[in-house]
Design an enzyme around this catalytic site. Structure first.
Site, PDB file in Angstrom:
ATOM      1  N   TYR A   1       0.843  -1.209   0.000  1.00  0.00           N
ATOM      2  CA  TYR A   1       0.000   0.000   0.000  1.00  0.00           C
ATOM      3  C   TYR A   1       0.875   1.255   0.000  1.00  0.00           C
ATOM      4  CZ  TYR A   1      -3.755   3.191   1.418  1.00  0.00           C
ATOM      5  OH  TYR A   1      -4.666   4.226   1.483  1.00  0.00           O
TER       6      TYR A   1
ATOM      7  N   THR B   1     -14.379   5.029   6.704  1.00  0.00           N
ATOM      8  CA  THR B   1     -14.955   4.600   5.417  1.00  0.00           C
ATOM      9  C   THR B   1     -15.064   3.073   5.408  1.00  0.00           C
ATOM     10  OG1 THR B   1     -12.832   4.262   4.326  1.00  0.00           O
ATOM     11  CG2 THR B   1     -13.745   6.479   4.194  1.00  0.00           C
ATOM     12  N   GLY B   2     -15.580   2.543   4.304  1.00  0.00           N
ATOM     13  CA  GLY B   2     -15.642   1.092   4.141  1.00  0.00           C
ATOM     14  C   GLY B   2     -14.254   0.481   4.259  1.00  0.00           C
TER      15      GLY B   2
END
Ligand code: NAD
Length: 249
Positions: free
Chosen positions: A154, A189-190
């Protein structure tokens, strides 16, 4: 404020979190928003929300990691609205892995979606953005600026997005197209809801990525994105703006 009246903005990841909040904000300010997501139902839900508020939007299913899928999305946007003024690349994925256990396949998937996907969108949109003197906002992250434990792939993808955005900004500045990044941190958030961590994760390292003021809703990022896309950001390009509640300060 009607900063986007008569303007078209394509938002990826528009089905959830920061992408969804950005799509609704841009539409509330008069923009026609082309809502792109891998999850068609989620994109359609964003469009329905925008329509309820009297805004203009349409949904399109696209895998940003797939080159032809991205080209089709850009073509569909131009066919539907005739032009493109803004590109907001928010589609992204995150998972945590112990660095020594990281599978090449997982690394590749994150790079494909977060980095290569952002490149596919920028590259395909640029001819249209040149016509409108438009603007790009890409999703980097505080992980592009500071170490994220167990976030090797990431971090690499977001560091790449940051560097790529600066390159676009410099290459296109004289031709009137701007490109900026936002670096969010600790936004509800999701993505942040469903995180799992490897057993080896040292949680004492995690406060470094928690905001000083507590997690915030995605609307706090959407407002900054709207500013960057709009003419209020006319003299801002190649910039990365942290929206992290002071974490890295
Ligand atoms: P989210 O999970 O709520 O939304 C991401 C959206 O992207 C989802 O709707 C998902 O369906 C879509 N998506 C995933 N893969 C896709 C693909 N291959 N093609 C098309 N769409 C795809 O996430 P979010 O928190 O709103 O994150 C938005 C962006 O901001 C991401 O790039 C993320 O990395 C970045 N970011 C978020 C935070 C945070 O705290 N939430 C922090 C830093 C950076």
């Amino acid at each position: 404020m009607q900063r986007f009246k008569g303007k078209v903005v394509l938002v990826t990841g528009a089905g959830s979190g920061i992408g969804r909040a950005s799509a609704t904000r841009l539409a509330a300010e008069g923009g026609s928003v082309f809502c792109v997501d891998l999850d068609g139902d989620a994109a359609a839900a964003t469009v329905a929300e925008i329509a309820r508020e009297g805004g203009s939007a349409s949904a399109w299913v696209c895998d940003v990691g797939n080159e032809s899928s991205v080209c089709e999305a850009i073509e569909a946007c131009i066919e539907a609205y005739g032009s493109l003024f803004g590109l907001v690349n928010m589609a992204g994925i995150l998972r945590f892995d112990d660095t020594q256990e990281l599978q090449t396949e997982q690394w590749q998937k994150i790079i494909d979606v977060n980095l290569t996907g952002t490149m596919f969108l920028c590259r395909a949109a640029l001819p249209h953005l040149l016509e409108t003197k438009g603007s790009i906002v890409n999703a980097a992250s505080t992980a592009a600026l500071s170490g994220l434990p167990c976030g090797l792939a990431y971090s690499a993808s977001k560091g790449g997005v940051l560097a790529m955005t600066r390159s676009i900004a410099v290459e296109y500045a004289k031709r009137g197209v701007r490109a900026n990044c936002i670096c969010p941190g600790d936004i509800n958030t999701g993505m942040t809801d469903k995180l799992t961590f490897p057993e080896t994760m040292d949680y004492k390292l995690m406060p470094r990525i928690m905001s000083l003021s507590g997690a915030k809703d995605p609307e706090v990022v959407a407002g900054v994105i709207a500013m960057l896309v709009s003419d209020d950001g006319a003299h801002i390009t190649g910039e990365d703006i942290r929206v992290d509640g002071g974490t890295l300060s």
